[in-house]
Design an enzyme around this catalytic site. Sequence first.
Site, PDB file in Angstrom:
ATOM      1  CE1 TYR A 170      -3.724   2.450   0.483  1.00 16.26           C
ATOM      2  CE2 TYR A 170      -2.506   3.263   2.381  1.00 16.26           C
ATOM      3  CZ  TYR A 170      -3.538   3.391   1.469  1.00 16.26           C
ATOM      4  OH  TYR A 170      -4.384   4.480   1.545  1.00 16.26           O
ATOM      5  CG  ASP A 219       5.861   3.906   0.732  1.00 15.98           C
ATOM      6  OD1 ASP A 219       6.151   4.644   1.697  1.00 15.98           O
ATOM      7  OD2 ASP A 219       4.698   3.706   0.345  1.00 15.98           O
ATOM      8  CE  LYS A 242       1.773   5.207   7.946  1.00 15.72           C
ATOM      9  NZ  LYS A 242       0.360   5.131   8.239  1.00 15.72           N
TER      10      LYS A 242
HETATM   11  C1  LIG Z   1       3.757   2.363   3.271  1.00 14.13           C
HETATM   12  C2  LIG Z   1       2.732   3.469   3.120  1.00 14.13           C
HETATM   13  N1  LIG Z   1       2.839   4.329   2.107  1.00 14.13           N
HETATM   14  C3  LIG Z   1       1.983   5.333   1.952  1.00 14.13           C
HETATM   15  C4  LIG Z   1       0.934   5.521   2.821  1.00 14.13           C
HETATM   16  C5  LIG Z   1      -0.005   6.648   2.601  1.00 14.13           C
HETATM   17  O1  LIG Z   1       0.159   7.628   3.572  1.00 14.13           O
HETATM   18  P1  LIG Z   1      -1.040   8.620   3.937  1.00 14.13           P
HETATM   19  O2  LIG Z   1      -2.082   7.798   4.614  1.00 14.13           O
HETATM   20  O3  LIG Z   1      -0.404   9.643   4.813  1.00 14.13           O
HETATM   21  O4  LIG Z   1      -1.531   9.197   2.654  1.00 14.13           O
HETATM   22  C6  LIG Z   1       0.785   4.642   3.907  1.00 14.13           C
HETATM   23  C7  LIG Z   1      -0.300   4.756   4.915  1.00 14.13           C
HETATM   24  O5  LIG Z   1      -1.319   5.236   4.786  1.00 14.13           O
HETATM   25  C8  LIG Z   1       1.715   3.584   4.062  1.00 14.13           C
HETATM   26  O6  LIG Z   1       1.616   2.713   5.061  1.00 14.13           O
HETATM   27  N1  LIG Z   2      -2.404   1.040   6.676  1.00  9.30           N
HETATM   28  C1  LIG Z   2      -2.800   2.417   6.580  1.00  9.30           C
HETATM   29  C2  LIG Z   2      -1.574   3.247   6.675  1.00  9.30           C
HETATM   30  O1  LIG Z   2      -0.504   2.837   6.965  1.00  9.30           O
HETATM   31  C3  LIG Z   2      -3.766   2.719   7.649  1.00  9.30           C
HETATM   32  C4  LIG Z   2      -4.229   4.141   7.659  1.00  9.30           C
HETATM   33  C5  LIG Z   2      -5.590   4.276   7.063  1.00  9.30           C
HETATM   34  O2  LIG Z   2      -5.810   3.792   5.949  1.00  9.30           O
HETATM   35  O3  LIG Z   2      -6.440   4.913   7.698  1.00  9.30           O
END
Ligand SMILES: Cc1ncc(COP(=O)(O)O)c(C=O)c1O
Ligand SMILES: N[C@H](C=O)CCC(=O)O
Length: 454
Positions: free
Chosen positions: A160, A255, A288
């Site tokens: 993701y 990532d 994060k």
């Molecule tokens: C590995 C990774 N990349 C990207 C994202 C996207 O970040 P955001 O939720 O701040 O858009 C997330 C989590 O949501 C993540 O766990």
């Molecule tokens: N796995 C997602 C981010 O790392 C969880 C955050 C979300 O989707 O609300």
Amino acid sequence: MTRFISGRTPTTNAEAFERALVVTPGGVNSPVRAFRSVGGTPVFLASGHGPYVVDVEGTEYVDLVGQWGPALLGHAHPDVIAAAHEAVARGLGFGASSTGEVELAELVLDRLTLGEGASERRGIEKLRLVSTGTEATMTAIRLARGATGRPLLVKFAGHYHGHSDSLLSEAGSGIATLGIPGSAGITPETAAQTIVIPYNDEDALAEVFALHGDRIAAIITEAAAANMGVVPPKPGFNRLLGETARAHGALLIVDEVMTGFRSTAAGWWGLEEAAGSGYDADLTTFGKIIGGGLPLAGLGGRAEILDLLAPLGPVYQAGTLSGNPVAVATGAAMLRGAGPEVYDRLPRTARTIADGLSAALSAEGVAHTVAWAGSQFSIFFRPDAPQNYAEAQDQHTWRFGAYFHAMLEHGVSLPPSVYEAWFVSAAHDDAAIERVLAAAGPAAKAAAAATPAL
Ligand SMILES: Cc1ncc(COP(=O)(O)O)c(C=O)c1O
Ligand SMILES: N[C@H](C=O)CCC(=O)O
């Protein structure tokens, strides 16, 4: 007469959710929060302190969600809150550059640059700040396409990278939780530009490059996958990704939105460097922890690539709230507070908790395994650790709802999905750990008693 404003603050989770359902799609602003895969009413949180969160009913839980990662030092850490107060007092944002942005970039680069004389491909030389991890990975892809003049992207099933169109095919996190292959609303033309292959599969990687190598702009990978549960890369896999990309004139985007500043001070990259399996990423994304709990993310890499971004280069990226002064202040406070003792403590805390939970599950005869990536872990209800998304899905997912709710009833808040990683913080002290371990037995019993839905 107002139609929607009730003027009363809800005092129960049920009431809060009922009201949210009227004005918010699904009652939530991010799908996993809705408890769809575990059932029941989502908790509405009112506050957090140290390792604990408190819901609107006043119930306190040991928190193993950690804001999905940012809460490295625990909730409402005094230094982070003080930094926020100081920054807020100076103004919430200016839409112009401020020195805090530069200070944060310097702090980050200091953690991620190899010493003089190291290969110039290694480490990160420049950082562009954005507001979310989604923006960071979306920009990384655009930059890779702009740098190479090629259209295709290779991603791994179950990874993701946020919710931009190119990255939702066979994604982990909420897409996995909801059991759907991707998202409606993405054109077939866009979806066709992303090639999804199984994780940790050298043959699939070689095959996709043999077939499309001269049209691939980039490989994007989670530094260590943690959105299909935790599935670390095989030793040397990240290095292979870098070598393969380079051999074909493509870029490697790693990532670290989740692992950055968590696995080690220098993220997963630092962990692999120390283990002797260091790899060369062309672009690295952060989120994060870098914002200390406020919306902030970043995209780093070698100067020659980052300088392709506007205003120097032809690849456009911008943001009204980018580099927000309050978020850079909380991010810097968190990074300054995350010294060696934090990185020493996190894996030990995680190990104590995971060992206790695992022992309780074993005592109840529940087949399971704990999978690790640095201090991050998750429990799979299968006997051995998965290496890819297909294996991660091949487990007794139906045990998780009962396990999750038993934990919640006993004062422990887990991520409400079997496909999410668990987070500990530096604030998880002996008392918090004890409370988790006290919940382990009843939760294991509930998992043992669970049956698959008909
Ligand atoms: C590995 C990774 N990349 C990207 C994202 C996207 O970040 P955001 O939720 O701040 O858009 C997330 C989590 O949501 C993540 O766990
Ligand atoms: N796995 C997602 C981010 O790392 C969880 C955050 C979300 O989707 O609300």
